[in-house]
Enzyme design. Sequence first.
Site, mmCIF file in Angstrom:
data_model
loop_
_atom_site.group_PDB
_atom_site.id
_atom_site.type_symbol
_atom_site.label_atom_id
_atom_site.label_comp_id
_atom_site.label_asym_id
_atom_site.label_seq_id
_atom_site.Cartn_x
_atom_site.Cartn_y
_atom_site.Cartn_z
ATOM 1 C CB SER A 43 -0.943 0.018 1.213
ATOM 2 O OG SER A 43 -0.211 -0.028 2.425
ATOM 3 C CG ASP A 336 -3.298 6.224 6.473
ATOM 4 O OD1 ASP A 336 -2.093 6.005 6.751
ATOM 5 O OD2 ASP A 336 -3.880 5.655 5.531
ATOM 6 C CG HIS A 339 -0.340 4.337 4.086
ATOM 7 N ND1 HIS A 339 -1.601 3.996 4.543
ATOM 8 C CD2 HIS A 339 0.199 3.208 3.572
ATOM 9 C CE1 HIS A 339 -1.817 2.718 4.305
ATOM 10 N NE2 HIS A 339 -0.747 2.213 3.719
#
Length: 370
Positions: A43, A336, A339
């Site tokens: 991600s 967040d 990340h």
Amino acid sequence: MRKSKELGRLLFVLVVWLRLSARACSQPLQQQQVPCFFIFGDSLVDNGNNNRMITLARANYRPYGVDFPQGVTGRFTNGRTYVDVLAELLGFRTYIPPYSRTRGAGLMRGVNLASGASGIRDETGDNLGGHTSMNQQVLTFGNNILPEMRRLFRGDANELNSYLSRCIFYSGMGSNDYLNNYYMPNFYTTSSDFTTKAYAAALLQDYSRQLTQLYSFGARKVIVTAIGQIGCIPYQLARFHGNNSRCNEDINNAIVMFNSGLKKLVDNFNGGQLPGAKFVYVDAYQSTVDLYKNPNASGFEVIDKGCCGVGRNNGQITCLPLQQACQDRTKHLFWDAFHPTDTANVGFGKATFSSGQYTYPINIQQLAML
């Protein structure tokens, strides 16, 4: 007659490349430093491959992408990812697209195969739902992308291999093998099956095989990133109650074992194990160590909370759909629970591209020029 056919093939490849480059270069054509850029990872660099999967590891909703020109794309940040920044610095006009919506001639300048929640191990990330593991990403390249490119080169394997040898391959893996595997004992048995040392060795054995397979498919210029200090991300800080440390150093110490082994792997690959290959190790761990020591030097005022999230450190639950994010994202290290922000990614991208501070044995710009 044979020379005429060879010349025809070369002209065809040149025309395809020029057409793609004319559409895809951010700067004048001659400034694009490599013909293509292939991305493997999780991600941290996924740009939309998970959008249509049944998974919690998705970011195709607001406020993700709030500072990105194209808005919501599936990137797990407010703006650019680290590989977006590298694509800019390498001279690509537009960002490398996700494989989920790229076929045919579009493959010639590279694609992004990264998938949120994925890991070196196949089962990593199963707790979140669908994802494409590193094994699957590598096989997709070998079984789907390579044959398609071979057709574009009219079956000329030598020309294709020469083309791929000038491209850059990026691989950033391992974070989820700890976050969404080893340190999730209620869902996985790895922490009881392996000591931290044995687990790092097992991951590196699998990763070595995967990277060697990419080499067999034509990769010659390869960037691999270390795992960052994940014991210090908001998600961990929200759960950690240590007395002597702000971060969860048990996790950080386990990560150091993997990272030191990865650097040795790079030495082995460059030392003749994979002839003709050049690997660059990017030290994301040391970068975060330095940031935590002196965040103000990089303009950060908040390094322990997500800009968007819920609960302690905005890290107990990650950014929710349509949630109100912080106003000044440029002051936050984290977007967040997991990340980095666009600002953090830009800083790290620039530092690793032209500086040797966090790259070994050469920087990314030097890799591109080889």
